[in-house]
Design a protein around this motif. Sequence first.
Motif, PDB file in Angstrom:
ATOM      1  N   MET A  37       0.810  -1.217   0.000  1.00 17.98           N
ATOM      2  CA  MET A  37       0.000   0.000   0.000  1.00 17.98           C
ATOM      3  C   MET A  37       0.846   1.272   0.000  1.00 17.98           C
ATOM      4  O   MET A  37       0.311   2.359  -0.146  1.00 17.98           O
ATOM      5  N   ILE A  38       2.153   1.138   0.163  1.00 17.34           N
ATOM      6  CA  ILE A  38       3.032   2.304   0.240  1.00 17.34           C
ATOM      7  C   ILE A  38       3.488   2.678  -1.160  1.00 17.34           C
ATOM      8  O   ILE A  38       3.913   1.827  -1.939  1.00 17.34           O
ATOM      9  N   TRP A  39       3.400   3.968  -1.462  1.00 18.58           N
ATOM     10  CA  TRP A  39       3.728   4.443  -2.798  1.00 18.58           C
ATOM     11  C   TRP A  39       5.211   4.317  -3.103  1.00 18.58           C
ATOM     12  O   TRP A  39       5.605   3.904  -4.188  1.00 18.58           O
ATOM     13  N   HIS A  40       6.073   4.686  -2.156  1.00 19.56           N
ATOM     14  CA  HIS A  40       7.519   4.689  -2.377  1.00 19.56           C
ATOM     15  C   HIS A  40       8.190   3.999  -1.184  1.00 19.56           C
ATOM     16  O   HIS A  40       8.494   4.647  -0.178  1.00 19.56           O
ATOM     17  N   PRO A  41       8.437   2.686  -1.269  1.00 15.60           N
ATOM     18  CA  PRO A  41       8.980   1.952  -0.121  1.00 15.60           C
ATOM     19  C   PRO A  41      10.338   2.466   0.367  1.00 15.60           C
ATOM     20  O   PRO A  41      10.601   2.477   1.567  1.00 15.60           O
ATOM     21  N   ALA A  42      11.201   2.899  -0.542  1.00 12.35           N
ATOM     22  CA  ALA A  42      12.511   3.395  -0.110  1.00 12.35           C
ATOM     23  C   ALA A  42      12.362   4.678   0.706  1.00 12.35           C
ATOM     24  O   ALA A  42      13.068   4.879   1.701  1.00 12.35           O
ATOM     25  N   LEU A  43      11.465   5.535   0.302  1.00 16.70           N
ATOM     26  CA  LEU A  43      11.215   6.766   1.052  1.00 16.70           C
ATOM     27  C   LEU A  43      10.592   6.452   2.411  1.00 16.70           C
ATOM     28  O   LEU A  43      10.932   7.074   3.422  1.00 16.70           O
ATOM     29  N   PHE A  44       9.707   5.466   2.441  1.00 15.89           N
ATOM     30  CA  PHE A  44       9.116   5.030   3.706  1.00 15.89           C
ATOM     31  C   PHE A  44      10.185   4.470   4.639  1.00 15.89           C
ATOM     32  O   PHE A  44      10.188   4.754   5.835  1.00 15.89           O
ATOM     33  N   ASN A  45      11.109   3.676   4.087  1.00 13.73           N
ATOM     34  CA  ASN A  45      12.192   3.120   4.903  1.00 13.73           C
ATOM     35  C   ASN A  45      13.071   4.222   5.476  1.00 13.73           C
ATOM     36  O   ASN A  45      13.485   4.161   6.628  1.00 13.73           O
ATOM     37  N   CYS A  46      13.357   5.224   4.675  1.00 13.20           N
ATOM     38  CA  CYS A  46      14.179   6.342   5.140  1.00 13.20           C
ATOM     39  C   CYS A  46      13.468   7.099   6.266  1.00 13.20           C
ATOM     40  O   CYS A  46      14.082   7.443   7.280  1.00 13.20           O
ATOM     41  N   ALA A  47      12.185   7.339   6.098  1.00 17.36           N
ATOM     42  CA  ALA A  47      11.417   8.039   7.132  1.00 17.36           C
ATOM     43  C   ALA A  47      11.289   7.188   8.394  1.00 17.36           C
ATOM     44  O   ALA A  47      11.372   7.711   9.513  1.00 17.36           O
TER      45      ALA A  47
END
Length: 67
Positions: A43-53
């Motif tokens: 459901m996450i649009w950008h997994p790498a950005l989510f991981n960074c956050a």
Amino acid sequence: MGTLPVMVLFGLSFPPAFFALLAALPLFWLLRRLLQPSGLYDMIWHPALFNCALYGCLFYLVSWLFI
């Protein structure tokens, strides 16, 4: 963070935030490993950005608790 001294190991100096970064890393790996099978990453649009956050939030939590 300015009240804690700089740690010197083998002639290299490390600020206290470095150890908070290292302490947040296993928490991040564990939480990411728990979230991947749950289907949240679908459901996450950008997994790498989510991981960074997520890592940034965990670093803040660790540094707020221990530094």
